[in-house]
Design a protein around this motif. Structure first.
Motif, PDB file in Angstrom:
ATOM      1  N   LYS A 150      48.623  49.245  50.915  1.00  0.00           N
ATOM      2  CA  LYS A 150      47.783  49.142  50.048  1.00  0.00           C
ATOM      3  C   LYS A 150      48.692  49.785  48.528  1.00  0.00           C
ATOM      4  N   VAL A 205      50.968  45.453  41.157  1.00  0.00           N
ATOM      5  CA  VAL A 205      50.093  45.335  39.499  1.00  0.00           C
ATOM      6  C   VAL A 205      50.364  46.268  38.683  1.00  0.00           C
ATOM      7  N   SER A 210      40.691  46.021  49.641  1.00  0.00           N
ATOM      8  CA  SER A 210      41.473  44.672  49.845  1.00  0.00           C
ATOM      9  C   SER A 210      42.472  44.728  48.514  1.00  0.00           C
ATOM     10  N   LYS A 211      43.000  43.986  47.826  1.00  0.00           N
ATOM     11  CA  LYS A 211      43.591  44.083  46.850  1.00  0.00           C
ATOM     12  C   LYS A 211      42.931  43.591  46.007  1.00  0.00           C
ATOM     13  N   GLN A 212      41.514  42.956  45.661  1.00  0.00           N
ATOM     14  CA  GLN A 212      40.751  42.976  44.793  1.00  0.00           C
ATOM     15  C   GLN A 212      40.867  44.112  44.491  1.00  0.00           C
ATOM     16  N   ASP A 213      39.923  44.874  45.282  1.00  0.00           N
ATOM     17  CA  ASP A 213      39.833  46.391  44.337  1.00  0.00           C
ATOM     18  C   ASP A 213      40.026  47.014  44.423  1.00  0.00           C
ATOM     19  N   ILE A 266      42.949  46.149  42.314  1.00  0.00           N
ATOM     20  CA  ILE A 266      42.777  45.527  41.300  1.00  0.00           C
ATOM     21  C   ILE A 266      42.052  46.239  40.889  1.00  0.00           C
ATOM     22  N   ASN A 267      40.816  46.031  40.629  1.00  0.00           N
ATOM     23  CA  ASN A 267      39.508  46.420  39.609  1.00  0.00           C
ATOM     24  C   ASN A 267      39.734  47.628  39.540  1.00  0.00           C
ATOM     25  N   GLU A 318      42.246  47.790  36.463  1.00  0.00           N
ATOM     26  CA  GLU A 318      41.909  47.757  35.401  1.00  0.00           C
ATOM     27  C   GLU A 318      40.446  48.399  34.562  1.00  0.00           C
TER      28      GLU A 318
END
Length: 82
Positions: free
Chosen positions: A7, A14, A47-50, A52-53, A56
């Motif tokens: 993580k 990112v 997760s990776k998307q969590d 990134i979100n 952002e």
């Protein structure tokens, strides 16, 4: 489920990407202030998307409120409360 080290690696990668927008100019500050909190918030992300979100949304909050509050306060509040 991602390990904490994975993580942190994702989070760092990112934030180290090339700047493409005004919001991306805050990446270094986000990384620095997150380090002060030992990256504890990463435990809540799965997760990776969590990740990134999360980044952002924080950058959006910074852009929306940068004239109203200190940068450190905006980031600290988001880390603590989401």
């Amino acid at each position: 489920m991602l390990s904490f080290d994975k993580k942190l690696s994702i989070f760092s990668s990112v934030l180290n990407q090339d700047e493409k927008s005004y919001a991306d100019s805050f990446n270094g500050l986000i990384f620095m202030y997150s380090k002060n909190g030992d990256y504890d918030f990463l435990h809540k992300l799965s997760s990776k998307q969590d990740i990134i979100n999360w980044i952002e949304r924080l950058k959006s909050r910074i852009v929306m409120h940068e004239d109203e509050a200190e940068m450190e306060d905006i980031i600290d509040d988001y880390i603590a409360c989401g």
